[in-house]
Design an enzyme around this catalytic site. Structure first.
Site, short mmCIF file in Angstrom:
data_model
loop_
_atom_site.label_atom_id
_atom_site.label_comp_id
_atom_site.label_asym_id
_atom_site.label_seq_id
_atom_site.Cartn_x
_atom_site.Cartn_y
_atom_site.Cartn_z
N CYS A 166 0.83 -1.31 -0.02
CA CYS A 166 0.01 0.23 -0.07
C CYS A 166 0.99 1.56 0.11
O CYS A 166 0.60 2.39 -0.65
CB CYS A 166 -1.04 -0.03 1.11
SG CYS A 166 -0.13 -0.11 2.68
N ASN A 200 -7.81 5.74 -1.63
CA ASN A 200 -7.26 4.66 -0.95
C ASN A 200 -7.21 3.28 -1.84
O ASN A 200 -8.18 3.11 -2.58
CB ASN A 200 -8.19 4.69 0.15
CG ASN A 200 -8.01 3.66 1.19
OD1 ASN A 200 -6.92 2.63 1.04
ND2 ASN A 200 -8.42 3.75 2.28
N HIS A 241 -0.76 0.81 7.05
CA HIS A 241 -1.69 1.04 5.92
C HIS A 241 -1.55 2.44 5.50
O HIS A 241 -1.49 3.80 6.46
CB HIS A 241 -3.02 0.95 6.22
CG HIS A 241 -3.94 1.11 4.80
ND1 HIS A 241 -3.69 0.32 3.60
CD2 HIS A 241 -5.10 1.87 4.53
CE1 HIS A 241 -4.41 0.86 2.71
NE2 HIS A 241 -5.34 2.02 3.25
#
Length: 211
Positions: free
Chosen positions: A17, A137, A122
């Site tokens: 991520c 996202n 994250h």
């Protein structure tokens, strides 16, 4: 014929991520996980040199040398230092929203150009593209969401309540690249505040997969 504006978005893959968030910020596949690994190794080497200056027989140095890189774990999660380096290497600055110099950004976030946010492992990006804010996202199962200027402040406050660290990005962001890489090119006409039309992704470990 008027060219339709597109947004670049990389959906979640493995625990990368951090890579996705930076590429979504830069609007193109400028970095791979291998590029981030090289940054992590270079940072570790710099730290080893600094530690060695204090003597290679010190207990701290021996413990440090015995460790693998502190900048990437076995799952592929990269440290905040790697993320910062990848961003500053592009001529951008990254500063905590809580920094005293960021009072204006906190009061009027819509006047900024982008934010990158972190919680545990994250990372996610919020960026303005052609005057409109987008939540990019990588774990959104229905793709990017548009965010109004009015709602942006409330959204950032919600992330802060959820214990996200929020960073302000400043500098000249590149325009969207045409190369797709691991991402998608999405017409802005398909993106609403509820998600992206035609995008439905099932992530390993469910929609809220982190990393």
């Amino acid at each position: 014929r008027k060219k339709i504006m597109e947004v670049y978005w990389e959906p979640q893959k493995a625990a990368f991520c951090g890579v996705h968030a930076v590429n979504n910020l830069l609007q193109g596949p400028l970095y791979s996980e291998w590029d981030f690994s090289k940054i992590a190794l270079a940072l570790t080497e710099e730290e080893r040199k600094l530690m060695a200056e204090n003597g290679t027989t010190s207990n701290d140095y021996l413990v440090f040398m015995a460790k693998d890189s502190t900048h990437v774990d076995e799952s592929g999660n990269f440290s905040i230092e790697v993320i910062k380096k990848a961003i500053t290497n592009m001529g951008l600055s990254i500063t905590s929203l809580d920094h005293p110099n960021m009072k204006e950004a906190k009061q009027e976030p819509h006047k900024e150009i982008a934010f990158i946010c972190n919680l545990a492992n994250h990372w996610l990006t919020i960026r303005k593209i052609a005057g409109i804010w987008y939540n990019l996202n990588s774990t959104l199962s229905n793709g990017p969401h548009s965010i109004t200027d009015l709602y942006l402040g409330a959204f950032l406050q919600q992330l802060a309540l959820e214990k996200y660290s929020i960073f302000v990005i400043r500098g000249r962001l590149p325009d969207p690249y045409q190369d797709e890489g691991n991402g998608m090119r999405i017409s802005v006409e398909k993106i609403t505040n509820k998600g992206t039309a035609g995008v439905s992704i099932k992530f390993e470990g469910g929609e809220d997969a982190k990393g």
